[in-house]
Design a protein around this motif. Structure first.
Motif, mmCIF file in Angstrom:
data_model
loop_
_atom_site.group_PDB
_atom_site.id
_atom_site.type_symbol
_atom_site.label_atom_id
_atom_site.label_comp_id
_atom_site.label_asym_id
_atom_site.label_seq_id
_atom_site.Cartn_x
_atom_site.Cartn_y
_atom_site.Cartn_z
ATOM 1 N N LEU A 18 0.641 -0.904 -0.019
ATOM 2 C CA LEU A 18 0.225 0.376 -0.108
ATOM 3 C C LEU A 18 1.155 1.099 -0.188
ATOM 4 O O LEU A 18 0.713 2.038 -1.086
ATOM 5 N N ALA A 74 2.955 5.821 -3.096
ATOM 6 C CA ALA A 74 4.547 6.362 -3.826
ATOM 7 C C ALA A 74 4.178 6.456 -5.039
ATOM 8 O O ALA A 74 4.285 7.847 -5.764
ATOM 9 N N THR A 75 3.677 5.140 -6.136
ATOM 10 C CA THR A 75 3.420 5.278 -7.490
ATOM 11 C C THR A 75 2.407 5.766 -8.563
ATOM 12 O O THR A 75 2.034 6.308 -8.907
ATOM 13 N N LEU A 76 1.293 6.013 -7.374
ATOM 14 C CA LEU A 76 -0.059 7.171 -7.553
ATOM 15 C C LEU A 76 0.755 8.642 -7.420
ATOM 16 O O LEU A 76 -0.461 9.487 -7.772
ATOM 17 N N GLY A 77 1.653 8.609 -7.000
ATOM 18 C CA GLY A 77 2.686 10.486 -6.507
ATOM 19 C C GLY A 77 2.444 10.930 -5.346
ATOM 20 O O GLY A 77 2.740 11.650 -5.156
ATOM 21 N N GLY A 78 1.649 9.974 -4.437
ATOM 22 C CA GLY A 78 1.755 10.690 -2.769
ATOM 23 C C GLY A 78 3.716 10.661 -2.722
ATOM 24 O O GLY A 78 4.151 9.848 -2.685
ATOM 25 N N ARG A 129 3.512 11.755 2.721
ATOM 26 C CA ARG A 129 2.183 11.761 2.042
ATOM 27 C C ARG A 129 1.503 9.841 2.771
ATOM 28 O O ARG A 129 1.061 9.747 3.113
ATOM 29 N N HIS A 186 7.097 8.977 -6.424
ATOM 30 C CA HIS A 186 6.003 9.954 -6.618
ATOM 31 C C HIS A 186 6.263 10.715 -8.127
ATOM 32 O O HIS A 186 5.092 11.136 -7.428
ATOM 33 N N ALA A 197 2.507 4.034 -12.210
ATOM 34 C CA ALA A 197 1.945 3.373 -11.330
ATOM 35 C C ALA A 197 1.738 1.649 -11.085
ATOM 36 O O ALA A 197 1.921 1.576 -12.529
ATOM 37 N N PHE A 226 -7.390 0.971 0.590
ATOM 38 C CA PHE A 226 -6.780 1.744 2.023
ATOM 39 C C PHE A 226 -8.398 0.905 2.576
ATOM 40 O O PHE A 226 -9.136 1.005 2.314
ATOM 41 N N ARG A 264 -11.369 3.340 3.603
ATOM 42 C CA ARG A 264 -11.785 4.103 2.983
ATOM 43 C C ARG A 264 -12.365 3.878 2.019
ATOM 44 O O ARG A 264 -12.099 2.307 1.730
ATOM 45 N N TYR A 289 -8.437 8.778 -4.324
ATOM 46 C CA TYR A 289 -7.191 9.141 -3.903
ATOM 47 C C TYR A 289 -5.716 10.321 -3.429
ATOM 48 O O TYR A 289 -6.133 10.679 -4.282
ATOM 49 N N ALA A 290 -6.082 9.644 -6.003
ATOM 50 C CA ALA A 290 -4.837 10.403 -6.155
ATOM 51 C C ALA A 290 -5.647 11.566 -6.866
ATOM 52 O O ALA A 290 -4.727 12.688 -6.384
ATOM 53 N N LEU A 301 -5.404 13.885 -4.101
ATOM 54 C CA LEU A 301 -3.746 14.271 -3.722
ATOM 55 C C LEU A 301 -3.053 15.289 -5.158
ATOM 56 O O LEU A 301 -2.238 16.147 -4.217
ATOM 57 N N ARG A 343 -8.561 2.638 -9.083
ATOM 58 C CA ARG A 343 -7.573 3.884 -8.803
ATOM 59 C C ARG A 343 -6.497 4.468 -9.387
ATOM 60 O O ARG A 343 -5.849 5.988 -8.773
ATOM 61 N N THR A 344 -5.938 3.039 -9.486
ATOM 62 C CA THR A 344 -4.790 3.324 -10.933
ATOM 63 C C THR A 344 -4.653 4.240 -11.467
ATOM 64 O O THR A 344 -4.880 5.335 -12.447
ATOM 65 N N ALA A 347 -5.062 8.436 -11.433
ATOM 66 C CA ALA A 347 -4.120 9.070 -10.956
ATOM 67 C C ALA A 347 -3.664 9.500 -12.381
ATOM 68 O O ALA A 347 -2.601 10.306 -12.226
#
Lengths: 540, 322
Positions: A165, A170-174, A178, B77, B82, B91, B94, B102-103, B106, B150-151, B154
């Motif tokens: 997770l 991280a790979t989603l941009g967080g 974060r 990041h 991704a 999550f 959630r 989420y993304a 973000l 979700r991927t 982003a």
């Protein structure tokens, strides 16, 4: 999953044990004390007593200060231990348990050796004597005793976090910050908070440190209860104060339990997301430095005890205290020789561990069959810890001693109290590895004709033998170091090594006390080696 | 980026664990909107390759470029790549909606835009009605679809998929593959998918590569990769038999084998198992050097007895590099 009557019956031994030796005596104690103190009105009068109010205030102050500092100092070290792989990490992780297995008396002695009169540090830096007595000394003892628990529980938080997770974020941009906030930070906060509540409870209910390092003005509720019963001979007052204490500490106890349950891995498996140390990371470097300082400080206090056992003391030569420790004069002073005290200690601890193991095996089977039952059992077993060792011993003595008949019952009550105090940790240590086992072997045994419990004994328990051995060793180690309840119950004939150590510290025989503490420390280290051998893991 | 520039370019990429090489000079390109599949057995380095592309593992040599930009010093990041794991890693605290959002949140997109994006992906992946559910209440396939949504939310330049169907049952897998391909096509996102399932690879991939021992052995359109195995291990992985030919080993499909009718032909093969699979027969044979051969026989099929010596011939073969 529906339970058969036979499965419910497996709960019976542990339920009967806790009911007979904790719930019933404590309820009896509270009822008789309330009656003796004039009912609920007596409770109000007792709480209005300035000394009792002072004891409550001391408990809250010492517990709060110790918990706050333990979390602040232990959290970074816990993250470093739980999150990164480095040489010696598993050894350090195991060593963290050592203070938990020791009686707080050993730590008191270590603090005195370093910061007390003519201490190793205060002798050279007079300002260091600030930590040798009073509230600073007590808080320091609480920190040495509890800080490793915060480190361990925070590290456990790191290990239940999902690495997948975190990397997904991280790979989603967080950003790393974060990812910390949304993924792996949360379980570490849970771990640190659980450690904080545990520190608060252990510190607010501490017994020996306020008595030995400060005196009556620093008494916690626990010490005050002991004083009311044994010094002021007011058992009703002590019982009513114990009831007030349970009410006062029920919330932090439940908070610890609920948080600790959130640290339990799903399916009994931890993610173990530890990763190699990153190169050239200032943040990780600071974490490492903080860990060295904090754990070095803990080691320094315990090392001071070991050093004093071999260092020349006054005009005596190196190691002279060891000879005196086993001399008849010491036996005359304590009412029992050190070999006798050591034999009592080992005997009681072995018996308590045996009882604990016999009780937790069927209980673990039943807890595995239903999460709710497991939670209920956890809460039930935590009850003796909530009422504190002094109150448990006080209740056992009040209820059972007249029924069993005087001194002959002492040894039995000591064993029962030690087993009772070890049960929740032993159950946790056995249940977690059991819940991680795949069910196929057990189910195969069932399809071959074995009843459920027989299949559990044949297929699951052998695979969880490390967990069973760890639970037994942990119960034994806790019995070795148990001081508070034992102190309340024993007569000189059944004195244990921790109780003898208290007698030596209280009579200011510090060289002898150091030698006795060194003996305890070495015993605990031997058990620690047994616990850490083969990667065994204790669950708090 | 020039028009000919691939979206993702991997050149000479190598990686090692504790000094032992895991990836050996892997090179390939992924075009815009292209879905490439890397096939390989367990332990061949597929997951490590994805983790290196995502920046989660260090590389010892080579380069990774995204739209012409070298990613050597770019943290995970900030890469715009991704990674979707074998387990969906949602999550748990959630809802489905919050996971997908989420993304975008973000990235500080406007709330209305986030809602639109989530709704679009919910429709695209047929997740309608599940938005308020907790991930624990979903089936394995639904969780994977939420993870893909979700991927995609982003808006990464490249999606990396690490065996996302490995824990899905056979029936669900076929449907999920089609839905994933449709969603990736519709979003126009480039993707690298790794799997050990060759049917999955050939179904999904615009181009396919075979990865063995950390090295990319074959690379090209699926039909070409399947039709022309180069080495014995590639042939075996693709389901061919590897047999001794006159000029070295050859690859022969199980359905391309036949019994040699010549009475004088030597019979070096021995039947070790035989049975019917659907409407065809399957015979397993062992050769003189204990090599295993699979022979698929059309109806009518009379299973031979175990231990029967057999002479084999084949209607087609492909030469292999020894």
């Amino acid at each position: 999953m529906r339970r058969s009557a036979g499965e419910w019956a497996l709960f019976a031994p542990i339920l009967a044990f806790v009911t007979l030796f904790a719930l019933l005596p404590v309820a009896f104690l509270f009822a008789t004390s309330l009656s003796g103190a004039g009912g609920w009105g007596g409770l109000g009068a007792l709480l209005a007593d300035p000394l009792n109010r002072q004891a409550v205030g001391n408990s809250l102050l010492q517990g709060g200060l110790s918990a706050g500092l333990a979390v602040a100092l232990g959290y970074p070290a816990g993250v470093f231990v739980g999150r990164y792989l480095w040489p010696g990490r598993s050894v350090v992780r195991s060593v963290l348990l050592v203070p938990f297995l020791l009686p707080s008396l050993v730590v008191v002695l270590g603090v005195e050796d370093l910061f007390g009169t003519a201490g190793l540090l205060s002798g050279r830096i007079p300002e260091a004597s600030f930590f040798g007595s009073g509230v600073p000394g007590i808080v320091l003892v609480n920190l040495v005793f509890n800080l490793p628990l915060v480190v361990l529980l925070t590290a456990t938080g790191c290990e239940v976090a999902s690495r997948d997770l975190e990397e997904t974020v991280a790979t989603l941009g967080g950003s790393p910050a974060r990812a910390y906030r949304d993924t792996w930070g949360r379980p570490t906060w849970v771990g640190a908070a659980a450690g904080g509540f545990l520190t608060f409870l252990f510190s607010a209910l501490s017994f020996a440190p306020p008595i030995l390092l400060c005196g009556a003005r620093c008494y916690t509720v626990e010490a005050r209860i002991w004083s009311l019963d044994t010094v002021l001979l007011d058992p009703s007052g002590a019982g009513v104060l114990a009831l007030a204490m349970v009410v006062l500490f029920v919330a932090p106890s439940l908070a610890y339990l609920l948080l600790a349950r959130r640290l339990r891995p799903s399916g009994g498996r931890r993610e173990s997301g530890a990763r190699p140390l990153p190169r050239r990371s200032l943040g990780v470097g600071l974490l490492a430095a903080e860990t060295v300082v904090v754990l070095g400080g803990v080691a320094l206090v315990l090392g001071a005890v070991l050093y004093r056992t071999v260092a020349p003391y006054g005009h005596q030569g190196a190691g002279a205290a060891w000879g005196t420790l086993f001399a008849p004069s010491t036996a005359a002073r304590l009412g029992i020789g050190i070999p006798g005290a050591l034999a009592n200690t080992l005997l009681f601890a072995v018996a308590a561990a045996g009882i604990a193991v016999l009780l937790v095996v069927p209980a673990a089977f039943s807890a595995l069959r239903g999460a709710r039952a497991g939670t209920g059992l956890g809460l039930l077993l935590f009850a003796p810890l909530l009422v504190s060792p002094v109150v448990l011993a006080f209740a056992l003595a009040t209820f059972w001693r007249p029924l069993l008949g005087g001194e002959s019952a002492v040894w039995a009550l000591v064993i029962v109290s030690q087993a009772m105090l070890a049960l929740p940790f032993a159950l946790q240590t056995l249940t977690i590895p059991l819940s991680g086992l795949s069910p196929e072997a057990r189910e195969s045994a069932q399809t071959l004709g074995a009843p459920r419990f027989a299949a559990f004994l044949d297929a699951d328990l052998p695979r969880a033998r490390q967990g069973l051995l760890t639970a037994g060793l942990l119960a034994f180690a806790l019995g070795l170091g148990e001081f508070t309840a034992t102190f309340f119950l024993v007569t000189p004939r059944y004195t244990t090594l921790p109780v003898a150590l208290y007698g030596l510290v209280n009579s200011r025989q510090l060289p002898l006390a150091d030698a006795a503490a060194g003996l305890l420390l070495l015993l605990s280290l031997a058990v620690f080696l047994g616990l850490s051998f083969g990667g065994r893991r204790v669950e708090l | 980026m020039s028009s000919s520039e691939p979206t993702l370019s991997v050149g000479g990429l190598s990686a090692a664990w504790d000094g032992a090489p895991v990836l050996r000079s892997v090179s390939f390109d992924v075009g815009s909107g292209e879905l490439v599949v890397l096939l390989g057995p367990n332990g061949s380095g597929k997951t490590t390759l994805l983790r290196c592309l995502a920046g989660l593992e260090p590389i010892t040599a080579g380069r990774v470029r995204l739209e012409g930009r070298d990613l050597a010093r770019v943290p995970p990041h900030r890469r715009g790549i991704a990674l979707m794991f074998q387990e969906p890693a949602l999550f748990s605290h959630r809802t489905v909606f919050e996971n997908i959002a989420y993304a975008p949140l973000l990235q500080r997109r406007r709330r209305a835009e986030v809602d639109d994006e989530v709704s679009r992906l919910v429709d695209l992946l047929r997740l309608g009605g599940l938005e308020d559910r907790d991930p624990e209440t979903l089936s394995g396939g639904e969780r994977q679809k939420v993870a893909l949504a979700r991927t995609l939310a982003a808006r990464p330049r490249v999606v990396l998929l690490d065996e996302p169907f490995a824990s899905i049952d056979v029936e669900g897998k076929a449907e999920l593959r089609a839905e994933f391909r449709h969603a990736l096509r519709a979003s126009g996102t480039s993707a690298v998918h790794v799997t050990h399932d060759r049917e999955e690879g050939f179904f999904l991939g615009d181009r396919v590569g075979l990865l063995f021992d950390g090295a990319l052995e074959t690379w090209g359109p699926p039909a070409d990769v399947f039709a022309t195995p180069r080495t014995p291990r590639a042939a075996r992985f693709l389901g061919y038999n590897v047999l001794p030919g006159p000029a070295g080993p050859v690859a022969v499909l199980p359905s391309e084998l036949a019994a040699d009718p010549s009475p004088a032909a030597p019979r070096p093969w021995t039947v070790v198992a035989a049975g019917t699979v659907g409407r065809e027969g399957l015979v397993i044979l062992r050769g003189p050097a204990n090599e295993r051969v699979e022979w698929r026989v059309p109806e009518p099929f009379e299973p031979p007895s175990m231990g029967t010596p057999v002479a084999l011939t084949w209607v087609r073969s492909r030469p292999l590099r020894p």
